[in-house]
Design a protein around this motif. Structure first.
Motif, PDB file in Angstrom:
ATOM      1  N   GLY A 165      76.129  77.596  68.968  1.00  0.00           N
ATOM      2  CA  GLY A 165      76.118  76.937  67.755  1.00  0.00           C
ATOM      3  C   GLY A 165      76.245  77.272  66.369  1.00  0.00           C
ATOM      4  N   LYS A 166      75.188  78.568  65.977  1.00  0.00           N
ATOM      5  CA  LYS A 166      75.140  79.407  64.936  1.00  0.00           C
ATOM      6  C   LYS A 166      76.656  80.100  64.997  1.00  0.00           C
ATOM      7  N   ALA A 167      77.056  80.453  65.609  1.00  0.00           N
ATOM      8  CA  ALA A 167      78.169  81.371  65.549  1.00  0.00           C
ATOM      9  C   ALA A 167      79.204  80.436  65.243  1.00  0.00           C
ATOM     10  N   PHE A 185      79.173  77.709  63.545  1.00  0.00           N
ATOM     11  CA  PHE A 185      78.967  77.151  62.131  1.00  0.00           C
ATOM     12  C   PHE A 185      79.315  78.448  61.285  1.00  0.00           C
ATOM     13  N   ASP A 186      78.781  79.558  61.549  1.00  0.00           N
ATOM     14  CA  ASP A 186      79.153  80.659  60.914  1.00  0.00           C
ATOM     15  C   ASP A 186      80.876  80.976  60.498  1.00  0.00           C
ATOM     16  N   ALA A 187      81.685  80.803  61.790  1.00  0.00           N
ATOM     17  CA  ALA A 187      83.094  80.936  61.798  1.00  0.00           C
ATOM     18  C   ALA A 187      83.620  79.972  60.981  1.00  0.00           C
ATOM     19  N   VAL A 188      83.219  78.766  60.474  1.00  0.00           N
ATOM     20  CA  VAL A 188      83.546  77.868  59.404  1.00  0.00           C
ATOM     21  C   VAL A 188      82.995  77.802  58.287  1.00  0.00           C
ATOM     22  N   GLY A 189      82.058  78.918  58.143  1.00  0.00           N
ATOM     23  CA  GLY A 189      81.456  78.839  56.638  1.00  0.00           C
ATOM     24  C   GLY A 189      80.391  77.823  56.530  1.00  0.00           C
ATOM     25  N   LEU A 190      79.618  77.517  57.378  1.00  0.00           N
ATOM     26  CA  LEU A 190      78.769  76.384  57.141  1.00  0.00           C
ATOM     27  C   LEU A 190      77.219  76.990  57.143  1.00  0.00           C
ATOM     28  N   GLN A 191      76.543  76.714  56.298  1.00  0.00           N
ATOM     29  CA  GLN A 191      75.220  77.482  56.095  1.00  0.00           C
ATOM     30  C   GLN A 191      74.059  76.425  56.939  1.00  0.00           C
ATOM     31  N   ARG A 192      73.139  76.914  56.946  1.00  0.00           N
ATOM     32  CA  ARG A 192      72.038  76.324  57.946  1.00  0.00           C
ATOM     33  C   ARG A 192      71.612  75.208  57.130  1.00  0.00           C
ATOM     34  N   ASN A 193      71.538  75.124  55.740  1.00  0.00           N
ATOM     35  CA  ASN A 193      71.036  73.958  55.223  1.00  0.00           C
ATOM     36  C   ASN A 193      72.023  72.895  54.702  1.00  0.00           C
ATOM     37  N   ASP A 194      73.391  73.264  55.226  1.00  0.00           N
ATOM     38  CA  ASP A 194      74.481  72.322  54.862  1.00  0.00           C
ATOM     39  C   ASP A 194      74.514  71.078  55.865  1.00  0.00           C
ATOM     40  N   ALA A 195      73.575  70.294  55.637  1.00  0.00           N
ATOM     41  CA  ALA A 195      73.497  69.144  56.904  1.00  0.00           C
ATOM     42  C   ALA A 195      74.800  68.300  56.970  1.00  0.00           C
ATOM     43  N   ALA A 196      75.316  68.164  55.638  1.00  0.00           N
ATOM     44  CA  ALA A 196      76.232  67.113  55.405  1.00  0.00           C
ATOM     45  C   ALA A 196      77.890  67.803  56.167  1.00  0.00           C
ATOM     46  N   GLY A 197      77.676  69.012  55.896  1.00  0.00           N
ATOM     47  CA  GLY A 197      78.817  70.012  56.654  1.00  0.00           C
ATOM     48  C   GLY A 197      78.800  70.014  57.960  1.00  0.00           C
ATOM     49  N   ARG A 198      77.675  70.063  58.497  1.00  0.00           N
ATOM     50  CA  ARG A 198      77.394  70.272  60.035  1.00  0.00           C
ATOM     51  C   ARG A 198      77.767  69.106  60.684  1.00  0.00           C
ATOM     52  N   ILE A 199      77.209  67.925  60.095  1.00  0.00           N
ATOM     53  CA  ILE A 199      77.433  66.493  60.466  1.00  0.00           C
ATOM     54  C   ILE A 199      79.172  66.220  60.668  1.00  0.00           C
ATOM     55  N   ALA A 200      79.724  66.604  59.398  1.00  0.00           N
ATOM     56  CA  ALA A 200      80.939  66.438  59.408  1.00  0.00           C
ATOM     57  C   ALA A 200      81.758  67.079  60.574  1.00  0.00           C
ATOM     58  N   ASP A 254      94.960  80.358  64.965  1.00  0.00           N
ATOM     59  CA  ASP A 254      94.836  81.145  63.715  1.00  0.00           C
ATOM     60  C   ASP A 254      93.354  80.511  63.225  1.00  0.00           C
ATOM     61  N   ALA A 255      93.005  79.294  63.702  1.00  0.00           N
ATOM     62  CA  ALA A 255      91.855  78.777  63.226  1.00  0.00           C
ATOM     63  C   ALA A 255      90.448  79.736  63.538  1.00  0.00           C
ATOM     64  N   PRO A 256      89.526  79.904  62.512  1.00  0.00           N
ATOM     65  CA  PRO A 256      88.478  80.591  62.932  1.00  0.00           C
ATOM     66  C   PRO A 256      87.562  79.967  63.899  1.00  0.00           C
ATOM     67  N   ILE A 257      87.475  78.755  63.780  1.00  0.00           N
ATOM     68  CA  ILE A 257      86.521  78.137  64.967  1.00  0.00           C
ATOM     69  C   ILE A 257      87.116  78.300  66.550  1.00  0.00           C
ATOM     70  N   ASN A 258      88.389  78.836  66.335  1.00  0.00           N
ATOM     71  CA  ASN A 258      88.695  79.161  67.873  1.00  0.00           C
ATOM     72  C   ASN A 258      88.797  80.722  68.214  1.00  0.00           C
ATOM     73  N   ASN A 259      88.282  81.240  67.372  1.00  0.00           N
ATOM     74  CA  ASN A 259      88.298  82.704  67.503  1.00  0.00           C
ATOM     75  C   ASN A 259      86.943  83.467  67.444  1.00  0.00           C
ATOM     76  N   PHE A 260      85.705  82.550  67.178  1.00  0.00           N
ATOM     77  CA  PHE A 260      84.489  83.304  67.112  1.00  0.00           C
ATOM     78  C   PHE A 260      84.111  83.752  68.549  1.00  0.00           C
ATOM     79  N   GLU A 261      83.069  84.788  68.675  1.00  0.00           N
ATOM     80  CA  GLU A 261      82.968  85.523  69.898  1.00  0.00           C
ATOM     81  C   GLU A 261      81.659  84.390  70.589  1.00  0.00           C
ATOM     82  N   VAL A 262      82.163  84.273  71.984  1.00  0.00           N
ATOM     83  CA  VAL A 262      81.294  83.273  72.661  1.00  0.00           C
ATOM     84  C   VAL A 262      80.571  84.511  73.988  1.00  0.00           C
ATOM     85  N   PRO A 263      79.709  85.204  73.651  1.00  0.00           N
ATOM     86  CA  PRO A 263      79.160  85.936  74.821  1.00  0.00           C
ATOM     87  C   PRO A 263      78.444  85.479  75.882  1.00  0.00           C
TER      88      PRO A 263
END
Length: 223
Positions: free
Chosen positions: A96-98, A100-115, A201-210
């Motif tokens: 989940g962190k990876a 959100f990090d891929a799309v530039g959402l910070q931990r405290n950005d509740a609105a962005g995470r909900i979106a 090319d979307a970052p959310i489709n390219n972050f590493e999932v170990p």
């Protein structure tokens, strides 16, 4: 495409391009997927394949339901077990962190995470949804069979150049999903699966999932 390549390139796609999926291709995939294994050949899986105006209707309805009951309503099973802990919970949190990090959402950005979470209801832009269900009296072994069928479908989609994202989140509104899909009370709704072509090319489709190291999960004895 070899099975190895299909496994290596399959991932949960969360941003699709605006490209239709041919029904004949899906029929070919699903016909082959009927060879999936199941205990006693019970074949417990059922599905509804939705696109176009019908998918738009379901999308609009579930968005309204999510506004009224954002924490879910009518769920018929626990998506995650109560008391999930150890490496299993660590892995869930890490991916989940990876994401959100891929799309530039910070931990405290509740609105962005909900979106970002709300994009589930738009199938991440995919033009097709596969909704899976089974008879209520089926037990854990048959649910395992249903998972093997879904895995087979996902790998066959890769063989066809297609992508997917299995979405248990729809089960937060399980009874309502059965109503929307005209599934009777003798069955239980399992999950959705967005199907389409990935935005490569979307970052959310390219972050590493170990994955856990093999030696963490496998024991060898008598070798």
């Amino acid at each position: 495409m070899k099975v190895t390549e299909a496994i290596a390139t399959r991932r949960s796609i969360r941003q699709f391009i605006d490209k239709p999926v041919d029904q004949a291709t899906l029929r070919r995939v699903l016909e082959k997927a009927q060879r999936s294994p199941s205990g006693g050949n019970t074949q417990p899986w059922y599905a509804v394949i939705v696109t176009g105006d019908e998918l738009a209707r379901i999308t609009a309805a579930i968005k309204e339901k999510a506004k009224a009951a954002p924490m879910g309503e009518g769920g018929e099973y626990d998506i995650y077990p109560k008391g999930l802990s150890g490496r299993h919970e660590d892995q869930r949190r890490a991916v989940g962190k990876a994401m959100f990090d891929a799309v530039g959402l910070q931990r405290n950005d509740a609105a962005g995470r909900i979106a970002q979470m709300m994009k589930n209801w738009d199938s991440f832009g995919a033009p097709v949804q596969l909704f899976t269900y089974c008879p209520k009296y089926m037990g854990p072994p048959q649910w395992s069979d249903m998972g093997m069928w879904l895995q087979t479908v996902m790998l066959l989609l890769r063989e066809e150049g297609l992508d997917s994202c299995a979405q248990e989140i729809w089960a937060m509104y399980g009874t309502y999903m059965r109503e929307l899909l005209n599934i009777d009370d003798d069955h239980i709704f399992f999950c959705g699966m967005a199907i389409g072509y990935r935005d490569a090319d979307a970052p959310i489709n390219n972050f590493e999932v170990p994955r856990a190291a093999m030696d963490e999960v496998i024991r060898w004895e008598g070798w």
